[in-house]
Every structure is written in structure tokens, then in C-alpha cells.
Design a protein around this motif. Structure first.
Motif, PDB file in Angstrom:
ATOM      1  N   PHE A  87       0.854  -1.184   0.000  1.00 35.40           N
ATOM      2  CA  PHE A  87       0.000   0.000   0.000  1.00 35.40           C
ATOM      3  C   PHE A  87       0.892   1.237   0.000  1.00 35.40           C
ATOM      4  O   PHE A  87       2.027   1.194   0.500  1.00 35.40           O
ATOM      5  N   SER A  88       0.383   2.337  -0.535  1.00 30.89           N
ATOM      6  CA  SER A  88       1.100   3.611  -0.467  1.00 30.89           C
ATOM      7  C   SER A  88       0.302   4.585   0.380  1.00 30.89           C
ATOM      8  O   SER A  88      -0.928   4.649   0.285  1.00 30.89           O
ATOM      9  N   HIS A  89       1.014   5.341   1.205  1.00 35.01           N
ATOM     10  CA  HIS A  89       0.357   6.290   2.109  1.00 35.01           C
ATOM     11  C   HIS A  89       1.424   7.201   2.692  1.00 35.01           C
ATOM     12  O   HIS A  89       2.564   6.785   2.927  1.00 35.01           O
ATOM     13  N   ASP A  90       1.057   8.460   2.933  1.00 31.54           N
ATOM     14  CA  ASP A  90       1.964   9.410   3.581  1.00 31.54           C
ATOM     15  C   ASP A  90       1.771   9.298   5.095  1.00 31.54           C
ATOM     16  O   ASP A  90       0.849   9.879   5.659  1.00 31.54           O
ATOM     17  N   PHE A  91       2.647   8.548   5.741  1.00 33.12           N
ATOM     18  CA  PHE A  91       2.483   8.290   7.176  1.00 33.12           C
ATOM     19  C   PHE A  91       2.964   9.437   8.054  1.00 33.12           C
ATOM     20  O   PHE A  91       2.420   9.656   9.140  1.00 33.12           O
ATOM     21  N   ASN A  92       4.005  10.148   7.632  1.00 31.26           N
ATOM     22  CA  ASN A  92       4.569  11.185   8.498  1.00 31.26           C
ATOM     23  C   ASN A  92       4.155  12.596   8.093  1.00 31.26           C
ATOM     24  O   ASN A  92       4.644  13.574   8.655  1.00 31.26           O
TER      25      ASN A  92
ATOM     26  N   ASP B   4       4.727  14.415   5.412  1.00 33.13           N
ATOM     27  CA  ASP B   4       5.694  15.279   4.741  1.00 33.13           C
ATOM     28  C   ASP B   4       5.363  15.506   3.269  1.00 33.13           C
ATOM     29  O   ASP B   4       6.135  16.135   2.538  1.00 33.13           O
ATOM     30  N   GLY B   5       4.225  14.947   2.812  1.00 33.60           N
ATOM     31  CA  GLY B   5       3.811  15.152   1.434  1.00 33.60           C
ATOM     32  C   GLY B   5       4.346  14.137   0.455  1.00 33.60           C
ATOM     33  O   GLY B   5       4.058  14.224  -0.749  1.00 33.60           O
ATOM     34  N   TRP B   6       5.111  13.146   0.921  1.00 31.38           N
ATOM     35  CA  TRP B   6       5.673  12.106   0.058  1.00 31.38           C
ATOM     36  C   TRP B   6       5.030  10.760   0.392  1.00 31.38           C
ATOM     37  O   TRP B   6       4.837  10.431   1.562  1.00 31.38           O
ATOM     38  N   HIS B   7       4.735   9.977  -0.651  1.00 32.20           N
ATOM     39  CA  HIS B   7       4.153   8.655  -0.448  1.00 32.20           C
ATOM     40  C   HIS B   7       5.180   7.704   0.150  1.00 32.20           C
ATOM     41  O   HIS B   7       6.274   7.521  -0.389  1.00 32.20           O
ATOM     42  N   ASP B   8       4.807   7.106   1.269  1.00 32.83           N
ATOM     43  CA  ASP B   8       5.603   6.036   1.859  1.00 32.83           C
ATOM     44  C   ASP B   8       5.028   4.690   1.411  1.00 32.83           C
ATOM     45  O   ASP B   8       4.027   4.626   0.684  1.00 32.83           O
ATOM     46  N   ILE B   9       5.655   3.606   1.845  1.00 33.00           N
ATOM     47  CA  ILE B   9       5.248   2.260   1.433  1.00 33.00           C
ATOM     48  C   ILE B   9       4.931   1.425   2.666  1.00 33.00           C
ATOM     49  O   ILE B   9       5.734   1.371   3.605  1.00 33.00           O
ATOM     50  N   LEU B  10       3.774   0.807   2.667  1.00 45.86           N
ATOM     51  CA  LEU B  10       3.380  -0.120   3.731  1.00 45.86           C
ATOM     52  C   LEU B  10       3.383  -1.530   3.156  1.00 45.86           C
ATOM     53  O   LEU B  10       2.765  -1.786   2.119  1.00 45.86           O
TER      54      LEU B  10
ATOM     55  N   TRP C 267       6.345  -0.121   7.624  1.00 49.37           N
ATOM     56  CA  TRP C 267       6.240   0.933   6.625  1.00 49.37           C
ATOM     57  C   TRP C 267       7.614   1.532   6.394  1.00 49.37           C
ATOM     58  O   TRP C 267       8.445   1.608   7.303  1.00 49.37           O
ATOM     59  N   TYR C 268       7.837   1.914   5.151  1.00 49.91           N
ATOM     60  CA  TYR C 268       9.140   2.404   4.700  1.00 49.91           C
ATOM     61  C   TYR C 268       9.030   3.889   4.381  1.00 49.91           C
ATOM     62  O   TYR C 268       8.201   4.304   3.577  1.00 49.91           O
ATOM     63  N   GLU C 269       9.881   4.680   5.039  1.00 50.61           N
ATOM     64  CA  GLU C 269       9.808   6.129   4.955  1.00 50.61           C
ATOM     65  C   GLU C 269      10.489   6.641   3.692  1.00 50.61           C
ATOM     66  O   GLU C 269      11.676   6.370   3.449  1.00 50.61           O
ATOM     67  N   ASN C 270       9.745   7.368   2.884  1.00 47.69           N
ATOM     68  CA  ASN C 270      10.258   7.916   1.639  1.00 47.69           C
ATOM     69  C   ASN C 270      11.380   8.916   1.936  1.00 47.69           C
ATOM     70  O   ASN C 270      11.180   9.882   2.674  1.00 47.69           O
TER      71      ASN C 270
ATOM     72  N   GLU D  45      -3.906   1.293  14.369  1.00 44.25           N
ATOM     73  CA  GLU D  45      -3.998   2.704  13.993  1.00 44.25           C
ATOM     74  C   GLU D  45      -2.641   3.383  14.098  1.00 44.25           C
ATOM     75  O   GLU D  45      -1.979   3.321  15.141  1.00 44.25           O
ATOM     76  N   PRO D  46      -2.188   4.041  13.016  1.00 49.07           N
ATOM     77  CA  PRO D  46      -0.945   4.804  13.128  1.00 49.07           C
ATOM     78  C   PRO D  46      -1.059   5.887  14.198  1.00 49.07           C
ATOM     79  O   PRO D  46      -2.121   6.480  14.393  1.00 49.07           O
ATOM     80  N   ASP D  47       0.025   6.124  14.892  1.00 53.90           N
ATOM     81  CA  ASP D  47       0.077   7.185  15.890  1.00 53.90           C
ATOM     82  C   ASP D  47       0.389   8.490  15.158  1.00 53.90           C
ATOM     83  O   ASP D  47       1.529   8.729  14.753  1.00 53.90           O
ATOM     84  N   ARG D  48      -0.623   9.339  14.979  1.00 51.85           N
ATOM     85  CA  ARG D  48      -0.425  10.546  14.173  1.00 51.85           C
ATOM     86  C   ARG D  48       0.554  11.510  14.832  1.00 51.85           C
ATOM     87  O   ARG D  48       1.266  12.245  14.147  1.00 51.85           O
TER      88      ARG D  48
END
Length: 432
Positions: free
Chosen positions: A109-114, A116-122, A133-136, A183-186
Motif C-alpha cells: 500500500f502507499s500512504h503518507d504516514f509522516n 511530509d507530502g511524500w508517499h511512503d510504502i506499507l 512501513w518504509y519512509e520515503n 492505527e498509526p500514531d499521528r
């Protein structure tokens, strides 16, 4: 097939549309023949406004997908045999050899977890293992920084979707014997996700099949679907209450499950394959007995070709997506045959035609339902995941899969034709 090779697979579509006689075709592109994952996803990983593909430890630059980058270690090599000769190749054992092996990557899956406006990878990995999840790195080279999402991800159809209604996706799965969501910790996105169980500990096995999320009873809240029934979300989630269980057999354990109003009667039905490693595709019609919700099973593809009115037949429906493929306002089923789920033997028809198919939903005025099969491809199959998304912005859902044959993108292309050609392309009823 070499990287970038294309082959058009045409299939008929809809009846007398307003825009004229249109066939929807799919251009087949194989990004790699290596086996690294059982799933794939679209996402804009270099922030150029164009969707890329992620599968296994690589992401492929869109829209051509000819350039790939490793975001995680990709040093694995395998030895097998092919046509009686020893072979060595990158990745896990799969279609390049003749032996079975399992990857550590089942869903992407792709999602911006942090934020910062960039797609990360789950990546949801092998059942029972961790998910990460992998930080872009925003264009920097090297491996992406890895963060633990959840330490145990069980079930063979976990998903990443909004289950709690906050407008943001969560991991929905089983973990340590209970269904729930992580749930991700926002406030602290690199911290492990917070686990919210919704069921008692029923010792759900890591290899349990069949799961989904959808509003079954029409109260506006997402419920959790599993092969033995559905868990009703309560009005408040404060304190992680146990959800109410409604028993209902939805096959013996299929793939992703969906709640959707199939026949247009205003009530959500359930869509599921019957057995991920066997046969069967069905929709379950919601019927009301007083205030009680019951379901009537409608199987429209099963073990024998004669059990589908168009003669369509394949086994091992281990991946399903539900998307409006033909822009008629109705959602259609995208699925296929998982290629070599357990290798070249051990499952029903493991070496039969590896289809990718979409079943077009047609409704009658009398609430009758027909699912018309259209072949997207007959040389790839699916893995545990199939995704239909519009990657090129033309308004038509495209399809991406990753499996033991490699990674494939099927680009959706409209073609206007005459009535005779359109009619000739339509699937024919062979079982009245």
C-alpha cells in the motif's frame, strides 16, 4: 517477457452505451519476471505527479515503469531447475523455476504516514509476521528507513482502509487470536501502531482466509466481515468495546470480502470467493426477517464450467477488488487465478490458465443480477492481491498484480468500434 513488452488483450464491455459502441481493452506490460511479492500497488514515490508501482523491494517509475529502484534490500538469489536444467535467478523460487517458495511480501500500500507530502510504502508480510512501513527519503538514494507497524499480522486478506470513520486508513487484520485494527500514531508516526481488538480471543489462525470491511446494516459505520459472519461496529469505539457478532457462512475462506448493494434494493449484500485454494465466487443477497439480517447465497462461478452461464471457470480466487470498471455507476469484480499458490502441485488445477478477469455487474429492472466475465489477461494470474486503480489519470481503472510470474500492469484503453464488432466481442451465454 522482457521489461516493457506490451500485448493488447481486448475484451467486450457494455450494452449500447450513450457514447457509442465501446470495447475496453487492456495493454499488458510485464515489469519483471522475478518473484518478489504476492501483491503490488500504485503510488507516486518520486513526487513527479505520475503514479509509480511498488512490488516486493522495488518501485518502478511511471508511467513507463521501465526504471526500477530498490527501496529495501534485494540481494536474494535462488536456485531451481527449468526444463530439466539448473537455473539461478534473483528473488524467490517461482515461475522462473519449478519449485515453490513463499515471499516475505504479501500486500503493498502507499500512504503518507509522516505528513511530509511524500508517499511512503506499507508492506503487510507473511501471515503471522511483522508488517512495516518504509519512509520515503524524498529522492535520496539507498534503502528507505523501516518502521514497525504491527508485530503480528494474521489472516491472508488483511487490508489498509478506514474502519473507524476518521477519514484515515488503518491496518485491519487478525492478530494474536483476535480481529481488530491497528492505527498509526499521528503524533508519533514512527512508533508502532496502536492495536484495537474488536473480537474476543477466538484463536484465529494466521492462515485464516477471507476478510473484509463494509457497512452491512446501513448504519453508516463500517463492519468487519469474515468467513463465518460479520462483526457489527457499535455506536462508540471508546474503550475498545467488543463488537456484536452475527453468524453467517460466507464460504469456507476466500479472499477480500466486500459489502455492496449488488441488486439495487437499497441493502448491502456481501461479495466473496468461496475458497481461496479451491473454487467458487458468490454474492450473498441481504434479506430481512423482521429486524434480523439474513443472506441468500448466489454462486455464479464454481468447480465446473457449466456452473457459470458463460462457461467461465478457474480456481484459486485468492485476490478480489471491487471497482467500477466501465463507468456505468455499478461496481464490478476484478479477480483471477492465483498462480502457484502452493507451487506446481497441491491445489486444484495449479497449472491451468492463469486468468485475470473482471466480472461486469448488470442489473435487471426486476432486481435480477448477472455477472458478465471479461478476460483482462490469460498469461499472468494474480497473487494474494489485485488492485484496479487509475494510474494515468484517464478516468479508467487500470490493474496491477504481483505474483510468482512477476509484476504486471494492465493499462485500460477504450476503443470505439462498430456494432457488429462490439457484438462479436461480447461473452456468449452457454448455459441458459
Amino acid at each position: 517477457m522482457a521489461l516493457g513488452m506490451m500485448a493488447a488483450m481486448a475484451c467486450g464491455l457494455l450494452a449500447a452505451p450513450k457514447g457509442g459502441w465501446v470495447l475496453h481493452t487492456f495493454e499488458r506490460q510485464q515489469l519483471t519476471d522475478e518473484f518478489w511479492a504476492e501483491g503490488a500497488a500504485f503510488g507516486d514515490f518520486n513526487k513527479d505527479g505520475k503514479m509509480d508501482v511498488v512490488s516486493g523491494p522495488f518501485w518502478y517509475e511511471g508511467p513507463s515503469f521501465k526504471v526500477r529502484h530498490a527501496y529495501a534490500p534485494a540481494t536474494r538469489r535462488s536456485r531451481s531447475s527449468k526444463n530439466g536444467q539448473p537455473v539461478e535467478f534473483a528473488g524467490y523460487k517461482g515461475g522462473l523455476g519449478n519449485e515453490n517458495e513463499y515471499s516475505e511480501n504479501f500486500f503493498a500500500f502507499s500512504h503518507d504516514f509522516n505528513g511530509d507530502g511524500w508517499h511512503d510504502i506499507l508492506i503487510l508480510g507473511f501471515p503471522g509476521a511483522e508488517s512495516w512501513w518504509y519512509e520515503n527519503p524524498k529522492g535520496a538514494s539507498g534503502d528507505w528507513k523501516r518502521h514497525m507497524a504491527i508485530d503480528v499480522t494474521d489472516n491472508e486478506s488483511p487490508t489498509f482502509t478506514d474502519i473507524n470513520g476518521d477519514g484515515r486508513p488503518e491496518i485491519v487484520c487478525a492478530s494474536k487470536g483476535r480481529y481488530g485494527w491497528a492505527e498509526p500514531d499521528r503524533a508519533n508516526p514512527t512508533a508502532p501502531f496502536r492495536w484495537h481488538p474488536v473480537t474476543p480471543n477466538k484463536n484465529y489462525h494466521k492462515f485464516t482466509h477471507g476478510m473484509g470491511v463494509g457497512d452491512v446494516n446501513g448504519d453508516g459505520r463500517a463492519d468487519l466481515l469474515e468467513k463465518d459472519g460479520w462483526w457489527e461496529q457499535p455506536s462508540s469505539l471508546a474503550g475498545d468495546p467488543e463488537w456484536r457478532f452475527h453468524a453467517q457462512a460466507f464460504g469456507v475462506g476466500g479472499a477480500q470480502m466486500y459489502a455492496y448493494d449488488v441488486n439495487g434494493d437499497g441493502r448491502n449484500d456481501v461479495i466473496s470467493s468461496l475458497a481461496a485454494h479451491g473454487y467458487g465466487l458468490a454474492w450473498y443477497e441481504q434479506v430481512r426477517e423482521g429486524t434480523e439480517i439474513r443472506f441468500k447465497e448466489h454462486i455464479f462461478m464454481n468447480k465446473l464450467p457449466t456452473e457459470n452461464r458463460y462457461g467461465m471457470h478457474f480456481s484459486q480466487l485468492h485476490a478480489i477488488d471491487l471497482v467500477d470498471m466501465d463507468a456505468d455507476g455499478l461496481k464490478d469484480i476484478v479477480t483471477g487465478k492465483r498462480f502457484w499458490a502452493h507451487g506446481p502441485g497441491g491445489d486444484p488445477e495449479p497449472n491451468a490458465t492463469p486468468y485475470v478477469v473482471w466480472f461486469q455487474l448488470r442489473r435487471g429492472k426486476d432486481k435480477s443480477v448477472d455477472w458478465v466475465p471479461h478476460v483482462i489477461d490469460d498469461a499472468s494470474g494474480t497473487g494474494t492481491e489485485v488492485k484496479a486503480r487509475d494510474y494515468n489519470g484517464d478516468g479508467r481503472p487500470d490493474v496491477v498484480v504481483g505474483n510468482k510470474k512477476g509484476v504486471f500492469v494492465f493499462t485500460h484503453v477504450d476503443r470505439k468500434v462498430g456494432e457488429a464488432e462490439w457484438q462479436a466481442a461480447q461473452p456468449k451465454v452457454v448455459v441458459p
